[in-house]
Design a protein around this motif. Structure first.
Motif, short mmCIF file in Angstrom:
data_model
loop_
_atom_site.label_atom_id
_atom_site.label_comp_id
_atom_site.label_asym_id
_atom_site.label_seq_id
_atom_site.Cartn_x
_atom_site.Cartn_y
_atom_site.Cartn_z
N GLU A 213 0.82 -1.21 0.00
CA GLU A 213 0.00 0.00 0.00
C GLU A 213 0.85 1.26 0.00
OE1 GLU A 213 1.03 0.00 4.33
OE2 GLU A 213 0.83 -1.47 2.71
N ARG A 214 2.18 1.13 0.21
CA ARG A 214 3.06 2.29 0.27
C ARG A 214 3.44 2.74 -1.14
NH1 ARG A 214 7.08 -0.83 4.22
NH2 ARG A 214 6.62 -2.35 2.57
N TYR A 215 3.12 3.98 -1.44
CA TYR A 215 3.26 4.49 -2.80
C TYR A 215 4.66 4.33 -3.37
CZ TYR A 215 3.39 7.75 -6.72
OH TYR A 215 3.55 8.30 -7.96
N HIS A 216 5.68 4.77 -2.64
CA HIS A 216 7.04 4.77 -3.19
C HIS A 216 7.58 3.36 -3.38
CE1 HIS A 216 7.38 9.09 -3.19
NE2 HIS A 216 7.01 9.14 -1.92
N GLN A 232 -0.41 2.50 -14.20
CA GLN A 232 -0.50 3.82 -13.61
C GLN A 232 -1.78 3.99 -12.80
OE1 GLN A 232 1.95 6.31 -13.66
NE2 GLN A 232 0.60 7.10 -12.06
N TRP A 233 -2.87 3.41 -13.30
CA TRP A 233 -4.15 3.49 -12.59
C TRP A 233 -4.06 2.81 -11.22
CZ3 TRP A 233 -6.72 -0.86 -10.97
CH2 TRP A 233 -6.33 -2.08 -11.54
N TYR A 234 -3.30 1.71 -11.17
CA TYR A 234 -3.14 0.96 -9.92
C TYR A 234 -2.28 1.76 -8.95
CZ TYR A 234 -2.14 -3.17 -6.99
OH TYR A 234 -2.04 -4.06 -5.95
N LEU A 235 -1.26 2.40 -9.46
CA LEU A 235 -0.40 3.26 -8.64
C LEU A 235 -1.19 4.45 -8.09
CD1 LEU A 235 2.53 3.55 -7.66
CD2 LEU A 235 3.03 4.82 -9.75
N ARG A 239 -1.60 6.78 -4.67
CA ARG A 239 -1.32 8.22 -4.73
C ARG A 239 -2.42 9.04 -4.05
NH1 ARG A 239 1.54 11.03 -8.71
NH2 ARG A 239 1.40 9.23 -10.11
N PHE A 240 -3.66 8.62 -4.24
CA PHE A 240 -4.78 9.40 -3.72
C PHE A 240 -5.35 8.83 -2.42
CE2 PHE A 240 -4.82 10.16 -8.38
CZ PHE A 240 -4.45 11.51 -8.33
#
Length: 280
Positions: A213-216, A232-235, A239-240
């Motif tokens: 769940e951690r973005y980076h 990108q949609w999954y990332l 992000r949000f």
């Protein structure tokens, strides 16, 4: 096959390439952000070139995704509960059907099934599993080594070693698992929070993990795999705003094999489709 008069579209039907799904997991992750606990059951497709007794090109899978899960133990509790409660319901509502299979196909399987239901499932790490296999007196076709995936023969031996009680194998090497599994950040071995449930006679029945769940962390994993653009949609789900979550998938036909004692997966589905065979 299209006839000579059939018009073949020059463009993709959806305007982009589309494929049969190997899992509904990523879509469930979207839904779990809104509804916390979600599940699905549906057809799943794998182009695996295997003629084994436990593989199909098309099968059904029960998948679940749960928000606010922060440990594998919490996830494993749900997996064990699903297996036991579903099996008890089947035994309660379809006793004659189950008894028929146990009597004519798998004599003695009723006792083995009751043994599974009355005992708590065991847990070992992938590292412990490899050590058990290395010390075994069995002559395995595939030599067990750390960093190499477990084969069916390994999985069945581990269950037998554990007294024919279903066993969870946890914390697999990061290099063996997909980008979405949560990094354990555990030093030289570098594992992810993944779990497989192994059961007698079948081997792997359920596979799952905590999700990254951690973005980076996820961004780096996708970049290393060259998948950033496609996912990108999954990332963006991270992000949000995201929460710790995890999930799993259980092959429905393998589950039937396990509770009924059926040796070949092709005998628990009406129209088995596998490599080089799609008659109907």
């Amino acid at each position: 096959m299209p006839s000579s008069k059939t018009k073949v579209p020059k463009e993709n039907f959806f305007n982009v390439p589309a494929f049969l799904t190997v899992s509904g997991q990523l879509h469930l992750e979207v839904m779990s952000g809104a509804f916390t606990r979600v599940f699905t059951i549906g057809p799943t497709f794998r182009a695996e070139n295997s003629q084994s007794r436990r593989h199909l090109a098309e099968f059904y899978m029960v998948e679940a995704e749960i928000s606010f899960v922060e440990s594998l133990q919490d996830l494993m509790q749900v997996m064990e509960g699903l297996f036991k409660s579903t099996t008890m319901m089947v035994l309660s509502n379809c006793p004659k059907d189950v008894e028929l299979c146990h009597k004519f196909i798998a004599p003695g399987h009723k006792d083995r099934l009751e043994h599974m239901l009355k005992n708590n499932f065991l847990t070992i790490s992938y590292t412990e599993a490899v050590e058990i296999l290395k010390q075994a007196s069995e002559n395995f076709t595939f030599t067990p080594e750390w960093g190499v995936d477990l084969q069916t023969e390994h999985e069945k031996y581990l269950v037998k070693h554990c007294g024919n009680i279903p066993v969870f194998v946890i914390n697999y090497p990061l290099a063996l698992k997909p980008f979405y599994m949560r990094d354990n950040e555990d030093g030289p071995h570098h594992t992810v929070a993944a779990v497989d449930l192994l059961v007698p006679g079948v081997g792997e029945l359920i596979g799952g993990s905590l999700r990254e769940e951690r973005y980076h962390f996820l961004e780096q994993r996708l970049a290393r795999s060259g998948l950033t653009e496609a996912y990108q949609w999954y990332l963006d789900l991270r992000r949000f705003g995201s929460v710790p979550h995890g999930g799993f998938g259980m092959g429905f036909e393998r589950y039937l094999q396990c509770i009924l004692g059926v040796d070949n997966i092709k005998d628990v589905i009406p129209f088995p489709r596998f490599t080089h065979s799609c008659l109907l």
